[in-house]
Design an enzyme around this catalytic site. Structure first.
Site, short mmCIF file in Angstrom:
data_model
loop_
_atom_site.label_atom_id
_atom_site.label_comp_id
_atom_site.label_asym_id
_atom_site.label_seq_id
_atom_site.Cartn_x
_atom_site.Cartn_y
_atom_site.Cartn_z
N ASN A 95 -8.54 0.73 6.72
CA ASN A 95 -7.53 0.47 7.73
C ASN A 95 -8.00 0.97 9.10
O ASN A 95 -8.20 0.20 10.04
CB ASN A 95 -6.20 1.16 7.34
CG ASN A 95 -5.08 0.84 8.30
OD1 ASN A 95 -5.17 -0.11 9.08
ND2 ASN A 95 -4.02 1.63 8.27
N ASP B 88 0.85 -1.19 0.00
CA ASP B 88 0.00 0.00 0.00
C ASP B 88 0.89 1.25 0.00
O ASP B 88 1.81 1.35 0.82
CB ASP B 88 -0.87 -0.05 1.27
CG ASP B 88 -2.01 0.93 1.24
OD1 ASP B 88 -2.40 1.38 0.15
OD2 ASP B 88 -2.52 1.24 2.35
N GLY C 237 -7.88 8.04 7.33
CA GLY C 237 -8.24 8.36 8.71
C GLY C 237 -9.67 8.86 8.79
O GLY C 237 -10.46 8.66 7.87
N ASN D 196 -10.17 0.58 0.15
CA ASN D 196 -9.17 0.37 1.20
C ASN D 196 -9.71 0.78 2.57
O ASN D 196 -10.21 1.90 2.73
CB ASN D 196 -7.93 1.23 0.93
CG ASN D 196 -7.19 0.80 -0.33
OD1 ASN D 196 -7.69 0.05 -1.14
ND2 ASN D 196 -5.97 1.29 -0.47
P1 13P Z 1 -8.54 4.43 6.18
O1 13P Z 1 -7.51 4.27 7.21
O2 13P Z 1 -9.15 5.79 6.17
O3 13P Z 1 -9.58 3.36 6.22
O4 13P Z 1 -7.81 4.33 4.75
C1 13P Z 1 -7.10 3.18 4.44
C2 13P Z 1 -6.38 3.33 3.15
O5 13P Z 1 -6.79 4.06 2.26
C3 13P Z 1 -5.15 2.57 2.96
O6 13P Z 1 -4.50 2.88 1.77
#
Ligand code: 13P
Length: 296
Positions: free
Chosen positions: A238, A91, A185, A236
């Site tokens: 995270n 990533d 985020g 995505n």
């Molecule tokens: P978030 O942490 O906002 O879900 O985004 C994750 C992301 O885009 C990883 O590349």
């Protein structure tokens, strides 16, 4: 020793092409440790969904390097008898990071050249594509930096120029990330939402290259669904898993379960279980929302 040629991992070209053609998206879930890898794989298998395990360079360092990640995911897949398609994807890779990940056996990399001039982004993306071809790996490129911060990689939150997107897509990347007002985020309460006019224009110009939506945490469900209808085939996530993990772990500790010596509540396998279950639950929710359930 692990043999790269015997990997269970696949590149993401076919899974995202199928998703694009049939209007759903594959969850890209960032991993942070072994618990994450197990939870992501369990959820994908239980829901018969293809899945992409994403790793930033910082998270790869934390998990003892690219090679260890390739081995770990392969070994956990074998141990758990995972049969759904699984890709392991770097990533926001730097130029050097993308090269190192490909050489370590990653079947897919993102080369994030969005902070270079478009000319330099094109040149470097071409080099990465050349190397990826040798490894039968897929490449994600980026135009228009995603806002916010992802593991030390800070983006300005640009909106991509559709013509530049077309120039990069025409190089033959498997998938393209374009900034459309999304940020990594949590979203600010005054956030104006995704720029669907730009997404519509990019999707029409590209005619076939699947698009990636970064910053999946906190985007309202109707916007997620609309983005998928406009060519987004990989989303995505995270932060949402990190928060779910932290909240469940906090609850366990606030209930003082770690202090229960009779039940050995301090055992990390017990301490980390609620958080791991929360990741599994979050990934399942994403699979259902993105429409990839039963698509493996
Ligand atoms: P978030 O942490 O906002 O879900 O985004 C994750 C992301 O885009 C990883 O590349």
């Amino acid at each position: 020793m692990f043999n790269k040629n015997k990997t269970r991992l696949v590149n993401l070209t076919k899974m995202t092409k199928d998703a694009h053609a049939n209007k759903y998206a594959i969850p890209h879930i960032n991993t942070n440790n072994l618990e994450w890898i197990g939870a992501i794989l369990d959820s994908a298998q239980a829901n018969k969904s293809p899945i992409i395990i994403g790793v930033s360079e910082g998270a790869a360092k934390y998990q003892f390097g690219f090679k260890n990640l390739v081995d770990m995911v392969n070994n956990v897949m074998e141990y758990k008898n995972i049969t759904v398609p699984v890709s392991l994807h770097l990533d926001h890779g730097s130029y050097e990071g993308a090269i190192n990940a490909l050489e370590a056996g990653f079947p897919s990399v993102m080369f994030d050249g969005s902070h270079y001039s478009i000319e330099e982004n094109i040149e470097k993306t071409k080099e990465i594509l050349k190397l990826a071809k040798k490894h039968n790996a897929s490449v994600e490129a980026e135009v228009g930096a995603i806002g916010g911060e992802e593991d030390g990689v800070v983006g300005n939150g640009d909106v991509a120029d559709p013509k530049e997107c077309k120039m990069i897509a025409d190089l033959g990347v498997s998938i393209l990330a374009a900034g459309i007002g999304n940020v990594h985020g949590l979203y600010h309460k005054d956030w104006k939402g995704l720029k669907f006019d730009v997404l519509t224009e990019i999707n029409a110009l590209l005619a076939g290259t699947p698009l990636v939506l970064h910053g999946g945490t906190g985007i309202p469900e109707d916007q997620i669904k609309k983005a998928i209808s406009l060519g987004v085939s990989k989303i995505n996530v995270n932060t949402e898993c990190q928060i779910a993990f932290a909240e469940a772990t906090r609850k366990y500790i606030e209930e003082k379960k770690d202090l229960d010596t009779a039940k050995k509540g301090f055992d990390p396998r017990k301490l980390l279980k609620p958080g791991t279950d929360a990741i599994r639950q979050t990934v399942t929710e994403k699979i259902i929302l993105f429409g990839s359930k039963d698509k493996a």
